[in-house]
Design a protein around this motif. Structure first.
Motif, PDB file in Angstrom:
ATOM      1  N   ILE A 111      49.493 -59.131  47.638  1.00  0.00           N
ATOM      2  CA  ILE A 111      50.174 -58.027  47.404  1.00  0.00           C
ATOM      3  C   ILE A 111      51.268 -58.146  46.266  1.00  0.00           C
ATOM      4  CG2 ILE A 111      52.190 -58.583  49.047  1.00  0.00           C
ATOM      5  CD1 ILE A 111      50.221 -55.384  48.873  1.00  0.00           C
ATOM      6  N   ALA A 112      51.860 -57.278  45.716  1.00  0.00           N
ATOM      7  CA  ALA A 112      52.956 -57.333  44.651  1.00  0.00           C
ATOM      8  C   ALA A 112      54.137 -56.744  45.327  1.00  0.00           C
ATOM      9  CB  ALA A 112      52.284 -56.604  43.438  1.00  0.00           C
ATOM     10  N   TYR A 113      55.139 -57.568  45.195  1.00  0.00           N
ATOM     11  CA  TYR A 113      56.394 -56.823  45.882  1.00  0.00           C
ATOM     12  C   TYR A 113      57.163 -56.710  44.543  1.00  0.00           C
ATOM     13  CZ  TYR A 113      60.505 -57.254  48.840  1.00  0.00           C
ATOM     14  OH  TYR A 113      61.769 -56.951  49.551  1.00  0.00           O
ATOM     15  N   LYS A 114      56.975 -55.155  44.315  1.00  0.00           N
ATOM     16  CA  LYS A 114      57.625 -54.835  43.044  1.00  0.00           C
ATOM     17  C   LYS A 114      59.246 -54.666  42.962  1.00  0.00           C
ATOM     18  CE  LYS A 114      55.734 -53.095  39.959  1.00  0.00           C
ATOM     19  NZ  LYS A 114      54.870 -51.821  39.734  1.00  0.00           N
ATOM     20  N   LEU A 115      59.702 -54.878  41.753  1.00  0.00           N
ATOM     21  CA  LEU A 115      61.254 -55.043  41.572  1.00  0.00           C
ATOM     22  C   LEU A 115      61.646 -53.588  40.951  1.00  0.00           C
ATOM     23  CD1 LEU A 115      61.770 -58.478  40.092  1.00  0.00           C
ATOM     24  CD2 LEU A 115      62.058 -57.924  42.607  1.00  0.00           C
ATOM     25  N   PRO A 116      62.824 -53.365  41.293  1.00  0.00           N
ATOM     26  CA  PRO A 116      63.268 -51.967  40.441  1.00  0.00           C
ATOM     27  C   PRO A 116      63.078 -52.036  38.987  1.00  0.00           C
ATOM     28  CG  PRO A 116      65.006 -52.853  42.078  1.00  0.00           C
ATOM     29  CD  PRO A 116      63.893 -53.861  41.957  1.00  0.00           C
ATOM     30  N   ALA A 117      62.846 -50.970  38.396  1.00  0.00           N
ATOM     31  CA  ALA A 117      62.600 -50.876  36.873  1.00  0.00           C
ATOM     32  C   ALA A 117      63.803 -51.440  36.136  1.00  0.00           C
ATOM     33  CB  ALA A 117      62.080 -49.616  36.601  1.00  0.00           C
ATOM     34  N   VAL A 118      63.768 -52.199  35.000  1.00  0.00           N
ATOM     35  CA  VAL A 118      64.755 -52.513  34.034  1.00  0.00           C
ATOM     36  C   VAL A 118      64.602 -51.914  32.798  1.00  0.00           C
ATOM     37  CG1 VAL A 118      65.240 -54.541  35.353  1.00  0.00           C
ATOM     38  CG2 VAL A 118      63.704 -54.529  33.741  1.00  0.00           C
ATOM     39  N   GLU A 119      63.755 -51.114  32.497  1.00  0.00           N
ATOM     40  CA  GLU A 119      63.643 -50.442  31.424  1.00  0.00           C
ATOM     41  C   GLU A 119      63.226 -48.988  31.403  1.00  0.00           C
ATOM     42  OE1 GLU A 119      60.616 -52.746  29.273  1.00  0.00           O
ATOM     43  OE2 GLU A 119      58.901 -51.524  30.324  1.00  0.00           O
ATOM     44  N   LYS A 120      63.758 -47.988  30.743  1.00  0.00           N
ATOM     45  CA  LYS A 120      63.778 -46.619  30.673  1.00  0.00           C
ATOM     46  C   LYS A 120      63.561 -46.007  29.366  1.00  0.00           C
ATOM     47  CE  LYS A 120      63.475 -45.689  35.253  1.00  0.00           C
ATOM     48  NZ  LYS A 120      64.710 -44.902  35.789  1.00  0.00           N
ATOM     49  N   VAL A 121      63.065 -44.858  29.444  1.00  0.00           N
ATOM     50  CA  VAL A 121      62.750 -44.256  27.788  1.00  0.00           C
ATOM     51  C   VAL A 121      64.035 -43.226  27.971  1.00  0.00           C
ATOM     52  CG1 VAL A 121      61.609 -42.610  26.496  1.00  0.00           C
ATOM     53  CG2 VAL A 121      60.646 -44.455  27.450  1.00  0.00           C
ATOM     54  N   THR A 122      64.936 -43.058  26.815  1.00  0.00           N
ATOM     55  CA  THR A 122      65.859 -41.996  26.909  1.00  0.00           C
ATOM     56  C   THR A 122      66.152 -41.736  25.395  1.00  0.00           C
ATOM     57  OG1 THR A 122      68.043 -41.397  27.632  1.00  0.00           O
ATOM     58  CG2 THR A 122      67.883 -43.566  26.965  1.00  0.00           C
ATOM     59  N   ARG A 123      67.221 -40.829  24.909  1.00  0.00           N
ATOM     60  CA  ARG A 123      67.281 -40.436  23.513  1.00  0.00           C
ATOM     61  C   ARG A 123      68.591 -41.266  23.160  1.00  0.00           C
ATOM     62  NH1 ARG A 123      65.298 -36.370  20.953  1.00  0.00           N
ATOM     63  NH2 ARG A 123      64.578 -35.577  22.987  1.00  0.00           N
ATOM     64  N   LEU A 124      68.496 -41.606  21.917  1.00  0.00           N
ATOM     65  CA  LEU A 124      69.647 -42.020  21.136  1.00  0.00           C
ATOM     66  C   LEU A 124      70.536 -41.118  20.651  1.00  0.00           C
ATOM     67  CD1 LEU A 124      70.836 -44.512  20.025  1.00  0.00           C
ATOM     68  CD2 LEU A 124      69.385 -44.403  18.111  1.00  0.00           C
ATOM     69  N   ILE A 125      71.587 -40.712  21.038  1.00  0.00           N
ATOM     70  CA  ILE A 125      72.299 -39.562  20.548  1.00  0.00           C
ATOM     71  C   ILE A 125      73.397 -40.059  19.490  1.00  0.00           C
ATOM     72  CG2 ILE A 125      71.698 -38.318  22.500  1.00  0.00           C
ATOM     73  CD1 ILE A 125      74.567 -38.737  23.678  1.00  0.00           C
ATOM     74  N   GLY A 126      73.876 -41.415  19.458  1.00  0.00           N
ATOM     75  CA  GLY A 126      74.857 -41.747  18.401  1.00  0.00           C
ATOM     76  C   GLY A 126      74.807 -43.225  18.353  1.00  0.00           C
ATOM     77  N   VAL A 127      75.757 -43.646  17.351  1.00  0.00           N
ATOM     78  CA  VAL A 127      75.910 -45.123  17.283  1.00  0.00           C
ATOM     79  C   VAL A 127      77.427 -45.292  17.160  1.00  0.00           C
ATOM     80  CG1 VAL A 127      75.462 -47.067  15.743  1.00  0.00           C
ATOM     81  CG2 VAL A 127      73.702 -45.645  16.258  1.00  0.00           C
TER      82      VAL A 127
END
Length: 702
Positions: free
Chosen positions: A323-339
């Motif tokens: 079985i795979a004991y899954k961990l919470p996601a540590v990567e997501k896609v979002t928008r870069l709105i500024g620097v």
């Protein structure tokens, strides 16, 4: 225990939304398994898949033929090279409760308790089968749909950890995961962008795309980690041997042939006899996730004995013994709105990404690091990009790369500053990390406040507000000026009465006697921190020896490579006037209890080398010991910060570490020591209480 998300699904209200979800999941899986360029991040795909499964359980009569449920690789992958034994996926659990329920089902199926479990990291890459004939690697095959995979033998030679010839001429198939380490991912994107190609969004997609790519004008490396092996026709006696070995022994056998496994990593596979021990292993591996040089998205638990695996059997999609004991996601896609461009205490100008807020690993992320301008250029980041953002543990989130195939054409270039954003001075762009030409003077308050901090000079009563006051009054131009402050001039400042003035001067006088490691740390040399400062101080013993050292000598310090050594030498030359002021002010420039190293080429140096060291540490209570401290400290150690405890360990001749391994010599276990104590007990490592440890290092306690 690590927090898990057990009910995170995409809710599907009706047949139309269900059909749309199936279409979206199928499209995303097909893109991932074809090029590594999925339209969904891993967490979004998992939530969508769980929503599809939940809807199908409630409406079994509406299940579509194209549904990914119950299919290896979601039914998206295909291949024309048959597997000798089906290459299945794994089912998932997301909590302790789900895992305990699963183990009970396995034991009911086999009619007895499982004798032992194997606990190992779930590597975040692409599953492959490597076929060896008489010790020579002659075929590399993807998992495909589980019954047949794609021939990717063209990648042989570009995968580290998968030798083209084994140490023994055996015929067998090694199964494992091909991934990109963080270093390989950065190198791959640098190579791709140099050839005009879009950067990979993340290491997982990079491995998937690279493994299938043919006829590229460049080559990038990947890494293989084995998680199993099986005999092939023509294996002879090996057929019976591998089939009867415990899983853990199979991994050891494969490693002995020269194939890489996770055994030499901080998350090495381990065996456990009880569910409680398994869960302790899960927590330990999950706790190391942030510091690993490669991605993991869970922990795999397998029945270790061959008989238990054989009796549990397998389904059409997944084995019933793993079985795979899954961990919470540590990567997501979002928008870069500024620097934003921020100036650090040493004058470094650091870009920071401003993001559309997104929840990752239980917290909302609105900002992420971008490292430096060269990194922005290399990753081809643009304002408005959909970007992959990575976060693990307490590490600051970082932008990995744009998801280039989601661009709309409305994205805009990121503008770089032409002068220092803080003081308007010119910018030194000669290195990858840009720096204000005023250096520390640009952020004088921050620089002095850092030097006066608890882990450096520890000057009580000298907070940022007081530093601002001293700077504005012209009394301080660097932190060396603190040691020449006069009582009469301090009394002339607002809110500085006799008591506060005398207390501050007393604290400064105490700081004058701090050990060299603290003083060196206060200098804020780029590329060094508290731990590195202690190592440098213990190696050289005096400041004048540090300043006189060349790059080659600095490389003798553990953790300093060629590039960092050159940078430290250059920065120390720049800091020479400040160091001279500190010496003139009578600030301590030696490390207590350390003998200076002998001059190069002398008889004393040869004797020191033969003795294994140059600091006379063989008489120290923790000489050559690697010490881990865990749990709540009591007694003499109770008031020490963790950094002060580490400093104490190193003064007593030891090396501090945050993780227990076979190299650990001693564990100091306080209250609620948890999994580190359990692991130390399993490894037979000496364990002492805080009071016992305090007795061991009593001469070094302040």
């Amino acid at each position: 225990m690590v927090a898990m998300t057990t009910n995170s699904v995409v809710p599907l209200a009706d047949a139309a939304s269900y059909a749309a979800a199936v279409e979206e999941a199928t499209r995303a899986a097909a893109a991932y398994y074809a090029t590594g360029g999925s339209t969904l991040d891993d967490d979004a795909y998992d939530r969508l898949a769980r929503g599809i499964t939940a809807y199908e359980e409630q409406h079994p009569e509406e299940v579509l033929a194209g549904s990914p449920t119950g299919k290896v690789a979601g039914g998206a992958a295909t291949g024309d090279v048959p597997h000798t034994v089906p290459m299945l996926s794994l089912d998932n659990v997301f909590s302790e409760e789900q895992f305990v329920t699963w183990t009970a089902s396995v034991e009911r199926r086999i009619g007895r308790p499982v004798a032992a479990w194997s606990v190992e990291p779930k590597l975040d890459g692409l599953a492959v089968a490597a076929r060896y004939h008489e010790g020579r690697l002659d075929r590399l095959i993807t998992r495909g749909d589980g019954t047949a995979g794609e021939d990717v033998s063209h990648a042989i030679g570009a995968v580290l950890g998968l030798p083209e010839r084994l140490g023994t001429p055996v015929t067998l198939e090694v199964r494992g995961e091909i991934l990109m380490t963080d270093e390989q991912f950065d190198a791959a994107n640098a190579t791709r962008t140099a050839h005009g190609a879009a950067p990979f969004a993340n290491p997982r997609n990079g491995a998937a795309g690279t493994l299938r790519a043919k006829d590229r004008p460049y080559r990038v490396e990947m890494t293989f980690f084995a998680y199993g092996a099986l005999a092939l026709p023509g294996s002879g006696a090996l057929t019976d041997t591998l089939g009867e070995l415990p899983h853990s022994e199979v991994l050891r056998y494969v490693a002995g042939l020269g194939v890489r496994t996770a055994a030499d990593t901080e998350v090495a596979p381990r065996t456990a006899g009880t569910v409680e021990e398994v869960l302790a292993g899960v927590e330990d591996i999950a706790g190391r996730r942030a510091a690993l040089p490669f991605g993991i998205d869970g922990i795999v638990i397998k029945a270790d004995p061959a008989a238990d695996r054989r009796d549990a059997g397998s389904g059409t999609r997944a084995p019933r013994w793993a079985i795979a004991y899954k961990l919470p996601a540590v990567e997501k896609v979002t928008r870069l709105i500024g620097v934003e461009w921020n100036v650090g205490r040493t004058g470094i100008i650091a870009p920071r990404a401003v993001l559309e807020p997104v929840e990752i690993d239980g917290s909302t992320v609105g900002y992420a690091t971008l490292h430096n301008p060269a990194d922005i250029t290399r990753r081809d980041l643009r304002l408005g990009d959909q970007v992959m953002v990575y976060k693990a543990g307490d590490i600051i989130p970082r932008v990995q790369a744009p998801v280039a195939h989601l661009r709309t054409g409305e994205e805009r270039p990121i503008e770089f500053p032409r002068s220092c954003p803080r003081c308007g001075s010119e910018i030194d762009t000669s290195e990858q990390r840009w720096r204000c030409t005023q250096g520390r003077d640009c952020r004088l308050v921050a620089s002095v406040s850092y030097a006066a901090g608890r882990d450096q000079l520890d000057i009580e009563g000298l907070g940022a507000t007081r530093v601002v006051q001293l700077v504005d009054a012209g009394l301080v131009t660097d932190f060396a000026d603190l040691f020449t402050l006069e009582r009469e001039r301090l009394l002339g400042l607002e809110r500085m009465g006799e008591t506060s003035t005398d207390n501050l001067l007393a604290a400064i006088e105490t700081a004058r006697t701090r050990p060299l490691s603290r003083v060196f740390c206060a200098l804020g040399v780029r590329g060094t921190g508290r731990s590195m400062s202690r190592r440098i101080a213990r190696h050289f013993a005096t400041m004048d020896r540090i300043v006189a050292a060349d790059a080659e000598e600095l490389q003798q310090v553990d953790g300093i490579g060629k590039e960092k050594a050159a940078a430290v030498v250059a920065e120390l030359a720049e800091l020479a006037p400040l160091i001279a002021k500190l010496v003139a002010a009578g600030v301590g420039m030696t490390e207590p209890g350390v003998t200076p190293p002998p001059a190069p080429g002398t008889v004393a140096e040869e004797a020191a080398d033969a003795d294994g060291g140059t600091d006379g540490g063989s008489g120290l209570p923790l000489h050559a010991m690697k010490v881990v401290v865990t749990g709540a400290m009591t007694g003499p150690l109770e008031k020490l910060s963790r950094n002060e405890t580490n400093e104490l360990i190193e003064r007593a001749g030891g090396t501090s570490s945050s993780s227990v391994s076979t190299r650990t010599s001693l564990l100091v276990a306080g209250e609620k020591a948890g999994s580190k104590r359990a692991k130390a007990e399993a490894l037979g490592i000496r364990i002492v209480s805080p009071d016992e440890f305090a007795e061991m290092v009593a001469p070094f306690l302040d």
